[in-house]
Motif scaffolding. Structure first.
Motif, PDB file in Angstrom:
ATOM      1  N   GLY A   8      26.534   8.670   9.008  1.00 37.27           N
ATOM      2  CA  GLY A   8      26.452  10.097   8.884  1.00 37.27           C
ATOM      3  C   GLY A   8      26.209  10.643  10.141  1.00 37.27           C
ATOM      4  N   GLU A   9      25.758  12.063  10.111  1.00 36.96           N
ATOM      5  CA  GLU A   9      25.844  12.882  11.448  1.00 36.96           C
ATOM      6  C   GLU A   9      24.269  12.429  11.921  1.00 36.96           C
ATOM      7  OE1 GLU A   9      28.011  17.133  11.046  1.00 36.96           O
ATOM      8  OE2 GLU A   9      26.042  16.842   9.871  1.00 36.96           O
ATOM      9  N   GLN A  10      24.302  12.488  13.023  1.00 34.11           N
ATOM     10  CA  GLN A  10      23.074  12.222  13.712  1.00 34.11           C
ATOM     11  C   GLN A  10      23.035  13.177  15.255  1.00 34.11           C
ATOM     12  OE1 GLN A  10      21.132   8.637  13.884  1.00 34.11           O
ATOM     13  NE2 GLN A  10      22.602   7.624  12.500  1.00 34.11           N
ATOM     14  N   ARG A  11      21.658  13.530  15.269  1.00 27.58           N
ATOM     15  CA  ARG A  11      21.417  14.119  16.790  1.00 27.58           C
ATOM     16  C   ARG A  11      21.115  13.182  17.688  1.00 27.58           C
ATOM     17  NH1 ARG A  11      16.441  17.338  15.227  1.00 27.58           N
ATOM     18  NH2 ARG A  11      16.016  15.232  14.343  1.00 27.58           N
ATOM     19  N   VAL A  12      21.348  13.491  19.064  1.00 28.25           N
ATOM     20  CA  VAL A  12      20.857  12.642  19.981  1.00 28.25           C
ATOM     21  C   VAL A  12      19.448  12.184  19.879  1.00 28.25           C
ATOM     22  CG1 VAL A  12      20.395  12.419  22.645  1.00 28.25           C
ATOM     23  CG2 VAL A  12      22.612  13.716  21.921  1.00 28.25           C
ATOM     24  N   VAL A  13      18.572  12.762  19.533  1.00 29.74           N
ATOM     25  CA  VAL A  13      17.309  12.544  19.478  1.00 29.74           C
ATOM     26  C   VAL A  13      16.917  11.480  18.434  1.00 29.74           C
ATOM     27  CG1 VAL A  13      16.518  14.326  17.941  1.00 29.74           C
ATOM     28  CG2 VAL A  13      14.723  13.457  19.191  1.00 29.74           C
ATOM     29  N   ASP A  14      17.757  11.493  17.337  1.00 31.93           N
ATOM     30  CA  ASP A  14      18.087  10.343  16.226  1.00 31.93           C
ATOM     31  C   ASP A  14      18.494   9.179  16.987  1.00 31.93           C
ATOM     32  OD1 ASP A  14      17.119  12.592  14.512  1.00 31.93           O
ATOM     33  OD2 ASP A  14      19.180  13.082  14.181  1.00 31.93           O
ATOM     34  N   LEU A  15      19.724   9.131  17.510  1.00 29.56           N
ATOM     35  CA  LEU A  15      19.777   8.167  18.085  1.00 29.56           C
ATOM     36  C   LEU A  15      19.032   7.370  19.216  1.00 29.56           C
ATOM     37  CD1 LEU A  15      23.669   9.341  18.283  1.00 29.56           C
ATOM     38  CD2 LEU A  15      22.823   7.522  16.913  1.00 29.56           C
ATOM     39  N   THR A  16      18.507   8.166  20.045  1.00 27.96           N
ATOM     40  CA  THR A  16      17.458   7.679  20.943  1.00 27.96           C
ATOM     41  C   THR A  16      16.398   6.756  20.455  1.00 27.96           C
ATOM     42  OG1 THR A  16      16.337   9.732  21.020  1.00 27.96           O
ATOM     43  CG2 THR A  16      17.963   9.387  22.805  1.00 27.96           C
ATOM     44  N   ARG A  17      16.003   7.463  19.255  1.00 27.91           N
ATOM     45  CA  ARG A  17      14.804   6.854  18.657  1.00 27.91           C
ATOM     46  C   ARG A  17      15.180   5.582  17.663  1.00 27.91           C
ATOM     47  NH1 ARG A  17      13.921  10.800  14.572  1.00 27.91           N
ATOM     48  NH2 ARG A  17      12.710  12.300  16.356  1.00 27.91           N
ATOM     49  N   THR A  18      16.459   5.511  17.181  1.00 25.27           N
ATOM     50  CA  THR A  18      17.059   4.386  16.466  1.00 25.27           C
ATOM     51  C   THR A  18      17.236   3.345  17.592  1.00 25.27           C
ATOM     52  OG1 THR A  18      17.761   5.755  14.765  1.00 25.27           O
ATOM     53  CG2 THR A  18      18.618   3.687  14.801  1.00 25.27           C
ATOM     54  N   LEU A  19      17.829   3.719  18.612  1.00 32.34           N
ATOM     55  CA  LEU A  19      18.662   2.618  19.477  1.00 32.34           C
ATOM     56  C   LEU A  19      17.546   2.276  20.680  1.00 32.34           C
ATOM     57  CD1 LEU A  19      22.133   4.317  19.873  1.00 32.34           C
ATOM     58  CD2 LEU A  19      21.439   2.101  18.496  1.00 32.34           C
ATOM     59  N   GLY A  20      16.389   3.023  20.649  1.00 28.24           N
ATOM     60  CA  GLY A  20      15.357   2.808  21.707  1.00 28.24           C
ATOM     61  C   GLY A  20      15.946   2.906  22.817  1.00 28.24           C
ATOM     62  N   MET A  21      16.739   3.951  23.331  1.00 25.37           N
ATOM     63  CA  MET A  21      17.483   4.191  24.560  1.00 25.37           C
ATOM     64  C   MET A  21      17.119   5.357  24.898  1.00 25.37           C
ATOM     65  SD  MET A  21      21.270   2.587  23.958  1.00 25.37           S
ATOM     66  CE  MET A  21      21.550   1.017  23.414  1.00 25.37           C
ATOM     67  N   ALA A  22      17.047   5.746  26.338  1.00 23.93           N
ATOM     68  CA  ALA A  22      16.998   6.897  27.112  1.00 23.93           C
ATOM     69  C   ALA A  22      17.856   8.069  26.433  1.00 23.93           C
ATOM     70  CB  ALA A  22      16.917   6.879  28.596  1.00 23.93           C
ATOM     71  N   GLN A  23      17.293   9.229  26.568  1.00 21.56           N
ATOM     72  CA  GLN A  23      18.432  10.409  26.102  1.00 21.56           C
ATOM     73  C   GLN A  23      19.600  10.629  26.969  1.00 21.56           C
ATOM     74  OE1 GLN A  23      18.706  13.538  28.159  1.00 21.56           O
ATOM     75  NE2 GLN A  23      20.097  14.066  26.613  1.00 21.56           N
ATOM     76  N   ALA A  24      19.500  10.540  28.223  1.00 20.10           N
ATOM     77  CA  ALA A  24      20.598  10.530  29.174  1.00 20.10           C
ATOM     78  C   ALA A  24      21.418   9.455  28.990  1.00 20.10           C
ATOM     79  CB  ALA A  24      20.115  10.475  30.790  1.00 20.10           C
ATOM     80  N   THR A  25      20.939   8.125  28.556  1.00 20.96           N
ATOM     81  CA  THR A  25      21.879   6.980  28.312  1.00 20.96           C
ATOM     82  C   THR A  25      22.728   7.580  27.098  1.00 20.96           C
ATOM     83  OG1 THR A  25      20.463   5.566  29.225  1.00 20.96           O
ATOM     84  CG2 THR A  25      22.122   4.605  27.782  1.00 20.96           C
ATOM     85  N   VAL A  26      22.185   7.841  25.827  1.00 17.34           N
ATOM     86  CA  VAL A  26      22.803   8.213  24.912  1.00 17.34           C
ATOM     87  C   VAL A  26      23.769   9.478  24.885  1.00 17.34           C
ATOM     88  CG1 VAL A  26      22.478   8.865  22.320  1.00 17.34           C
ATOM     89  CG2 VAL A  26      20.903   7.041  23.286  1.00 17.34           C
ATOM     90  N   SER A  27      23.191  10.348  25.791  1.00 18.63           N
ATOM     91  CA  SER A  27      24.249  11.557  25.903  1.00 18.63           C
ATOM     92  C   SER A  27      25.415  11.140  26.677  1.00 18.63           C
ATOM     93  CB  SER A  27      23.482  12.586  26.440  1.00 18.63           C
ATOM     94  OG  SER A  27      22.438  13.004  25.813  1.00 18.63           O
ATOM     95  N   GLY A  28      25.269  10.330  27.622  1.00 17.53           N
ATOM     96  CA  GLY A  28      26.418   9.972  28.281  1.00 17.53           C
ATOM     97  C   GLY A  28      27.536   9.014  27.857  1.00 17.53           C
ATOM     98  N   HIS A  29      26.915   8.321  26.698  1.00 15.98           N
ATOM     99  CA  HIS A  29      27.805   7.776  26.058  1.00 15.98           C
ATOM    100  C   HIS A  29      28.464   8.235  24.900  1.00 15.98           C
ATOM    101  CE1 HIS A  29      27.280   3.464  27.800  1.00 15.98           C
ATOM    102  NE2 HIS A  29      26.162   3.783  27.661  1.00 15.98           N
ATOM    103  N   LEU A  30      27.990   9.245  24.544  1.00 14.54           N
ATOM    104  CA  LEU A  30      28.256  10.312  23.319  1.00 14.54           C
ATOM    105  C   LEU A  30      29.369  10.983  24.051  1.00 14.54           C
ATOM    106  CD1 LEU A  30      25.146  11.302  21.483  1.00 14.54           C
ATOM    107  CD2 LEU A  30      27.618  10.280  20.386  1.00 14.54           C
ATOM    108  N   ALA A  31      29.225  11.495  25.301  1.00 12.11           N
ATOM    109  CA  ALA A  31      30.203  12.197  26.028  1.00 12.11           C
ATOM    110  C   ALA A  31      31.639  11.351  26.185  1.00 12.11           C
ATOM    111  CB  ALA A  31      29.692  12.622  27.390  1.00 12.11           C
ATOM    112  N   CYS A  32      31.519  10.068  26.354  1.00 15.66           N
ATOM    113  CA  CYS A  32      32.674   9.214  26.755  1.00 15.66           C
ATOM    114  C   CYS A  32      33.091   9.127  25.179  1.00 15.66           C
ATOM    115  CB  CYS A  32      32.362   7.879  27.018  1.00 15.66           C
ATOM    116  SG  CYS A  32      33.430   6.613  27.093  1.00 15.66           S
ATOM    117  N   LEU A  33      32.702   8.981  24.193  1.00 12.83           N
ATOM    118  CA  LEU A  33      33.023   8.716  22.860  1.00 12.83           C
ATOM    119  C   LEU A  33      33.903  10.212  22.562  1.00 12.83           C
ATOM    120  CD1 LEU A  33      30.260   6.750  21.232  1.00 12.83           C
ATOM    121  CD2 LEU A  33      32.630   5.955  21.727  1.00 12.83           C
TER     122      LEU A  33
END
Length: 122
Positions: free
Chosen positions: A35-60
């Motif tokens: 389901g829907e998630q925010r960057v902050v949710d993904l960073t918490r779940t995946l244990g990754m930096a916000q910039a990393t998650v944001s960059g990959h989300l931009a690619c997707l």
């Protein structure tokens, strides 16, 4: 029967799989399948930096695989097409059939990825 369209069709297919050819992007897609998630949710779940998650989300997002829905100052991301999850489910079935062959592939398997990571560290 699948027909291989030369030229543009092959380029588009290669671009799709290239967009998915990253562990972080696959992890994001799997998380969004719930389901829907925010960057902050993904960073918490995946244990990754916000910039990393944001960059990959931009690619997707650029590949048309995920979409963002703004709500106030937040952006909620989700899978753009449910067919993506069908594709990944089929890929899991294929991986089960190939056993360790894909993981042991000298070009793209686990050992090759680890070696490439070591080369990046130098």
């Amino acid at each position: 029967m699948i027909t291989v369209e030369p030229g543009v069709g092959l380029l588009r297919g290669a671009a799709l799989f290239h967009g998915l050819a990253d562990r972080t992007r696959l992890a994001i897609v799997w998380e969004l399948s719930a389901g829907e998630q925010r960057v902050v949710d993904l960073t918490r779940t995946l244990g990754m930096a916000q910039a990393t998650v944001s960059g990959h989300l931009a690619c997707l997002r650029d590949c048309g695989l995920v979409v963002g829905r703004p709500e106030g100052r937040q952006m909620f991301y989700s899978i753009a097409h449910p067919e993506l999850m069908e594709l990944l489910s089929t890929a899991e079935q294929l991986l089960a059939l190939t056993g360790d062959a894909v993981a042991l592939c000298p070009r793209f398997g686990s050992a090759a990825l680890i070696a490439a990571g070591d080369a990046d560290d130098e």
